[in-house]
Design an enzyme around this catalytic site. Sequence first.
Site, PDB file in Angstrom:
ATOM      1  N   GLU A   1       2.116  -8.490  11.889  1.00 53.30           N
ATOM      2  CA  GLU A   1       1.740  -8.122  10.515  1.00 53.30           C
ATOM      3  C   GLU A   1       3.002  -7.953   9.665  1.00 53.30           C
ATOM      4  OE1 GLU A   1      -0.568  -4.537  10.267  1.00 53.30           O
ATOM      5  OE2 GLU A   1      -0.934  -4.767   8.120  1.00 53.30           O
TER       6      GLU A   1
ATOM      7  N   ASP B   1       0.772  -1.237   0.000  1.00 51.11           N
ATOM      8  CA  ASP B   1       0.000   0.000   0.000  1.00 51.11           C
ATOM      9  C   ASP B   1       0.808   1.296   0.000  1.00 51.11           C
ATOM     10  OD1 ASP B   1      -1.659  -2.131   0.543  1.00 51.11           O
ATOM     11  OD2 ASP B   1      -2.915  -1.034   1.946  1.00 51.11           O
TER      12      ASP B   1
HETATM   13  C1  GLC Z   1      -2.732  -3.917   4.276  1.00 54.42           C
HETATM   14  C2  GLC Z   1      -1.697  -4.507   3.334  1.00 54.42           C
HETATM   15  C3  GLC Z   1      -2.392  -5.405   2.326  1.00 54.42           C
HETATM   16  C4  GLC Z   1      -3.203  -6.459   3.060  1.00 54.42           C
HETATM   17  C5  GLC Z   1      -4.133  -5.837   4.109  1.00 54.42           C
HETATM   18  C6  GLC Z   1      -4.752  -6.871   5.021  1.00 54.42           C
HETATM   19  O1  GLC Z   1      -3.635  -3.109   3.612  1.00 54.42           O
HETATM   20  O2  GLC Z   1      -0.960  -3.517   2.704  1.00 54.42           O
HETATM   21  O3  GLC Z   1      -1.456  -6.011   1.486  1.00 54.42           O
HETATM   22  O4  GLC Z   1      -3.938  -7.203   2.165  1.00 54.42           O
HETATM   23  O5  GLC Z   1      -3.405  -4.958   4.917  1.00 54.42           O
HETATM   24  O6  GLC Z   1      -3.778  -7.666   5.629  1.00 54.42           O
END
Ligand code: GLC
Length: 440
Positions: free
Chosen positions: A396, A167
């Site tokens: 994460e 992102d």
């Molecule tokens: C964030 C990450 C994305 C992922 C989401 C849920 O937005 O950048 O890649 O899918 O989190 O984990």
Amino acid sequence: MTASATSDIIARAVEVLKENDQGAYTIPTKGLYPFQWNWDSCLTALGLAHYDEARAWTEIETLFAHQWPDGMVPHIVFHVWSDGYFPGPEVWQTGRPTATSGITQPAVAGFAVRRLFDRARDKKLAAERARALLPKIDAWHRWFYENRDPGGEGLVAIIHPWESGRDNSIDWDDAFERVPTEGVEPYTRRDTLHADPAHRPTQQQYDRYIWLLQHFRGLGWDNARLHDASPFQVVDPGFNAILIRASTDLADLAQALGETGIASANRARAEKGLAAMERLWSEAHGQYLCLDRVTGKLIDSASVGGILPAFAAIPGARTAALAATVERLAGRAGYVVPSHDPDDPRFDAKRYWRGPVWLVVNYMISDGLADAGHNDAARRITQSSLNLIRESGFAEYYDPLTGDPLGGGRFTWTAAMVIEFLREAPLLPSPLVGEGGSAR
Ligand code: GLC
């Protein structure tokens, strides 16, 4: 690590998966991400299959039950109401029967389904479930090339940074400058309630994310118009490599199931994509770079998006260079693969996708490197990933310099990837495999 330590880690990973399991889909983690995310689910299915194959198929089927009529598979499915996440359905307003976002995410489903099928203990079940998914995944792939490659170049563009899955990468900064912030409706972010604001995107970046969303919404989410109407069109090598790998995998699977039309369409997409990828190669960086489709220029930003192509069947010399790049990065960071090159002054060890390590990305890169015979580089990634888990739990993402856990905790796809890494016993250095025990 002893065999019992290995099985203890797997048991803890399974606990995380079960905790985030909503019955027919998983959420990435409680609080920060309370819905179903597209590529999270597909990769998570591989972990679920470890203890429940039928449940693994359901994970992907639930996602595809919310595929749009034009073929797009949305990046979020808002199965339930929750005020814990912004932007929610009331902002997207996509008008779908079950609310979804209006953009997509990396097309990893074709890869995941093939892997589930190949490993299936229950072959009959796998053939049935795979056969039903094949035309849906094929429609998604077709959608990509029709809507995101209108010039027929063989490579698709993302029109919002969130589509990349990476992102907040430095890759988007320059192109993002073109995205205005005027007219953004007032909003309250929720991500910074769940995670440290210093690790999250800045306010100005967030305004631009929302501007793009409002712009697409104003065009009625008509995918035939969105690409050309977007001031942000970036060709991401990692995103394309995933789609190419998924196309090849879908072709193989379709062939095995006698669906020759789907097989040849996907093989043709993969071949064209692989040839076009050459345009993104940077000899100076020893990796691929993003291309800004609006300016026609490569973006000088050495991110992990340019290493991810190891996941696809790129030429051998390219994979070898990427393996060397991983080794170089290992000399710079305690843990590979950082999402950005630490030698770049813009590198930020703690901020979202601007430096930290994600295990899903590690998994795909190491899978590709191992396939191409670069076992040392692949092993280095596996080892780093397992060290991170042992030292910092199922986070994460992680600081590549210190290994500190960052972002949300008890994260679903991180847990799934750990199970996957531990399956690859032959790749692991001996201390990870207990005496007389297997690593599974
Ligand atoms: C964030 C990450 C994305 C992922 C989401 C849920 O937005 O950048 O890649 O899918 O989190 O984990």
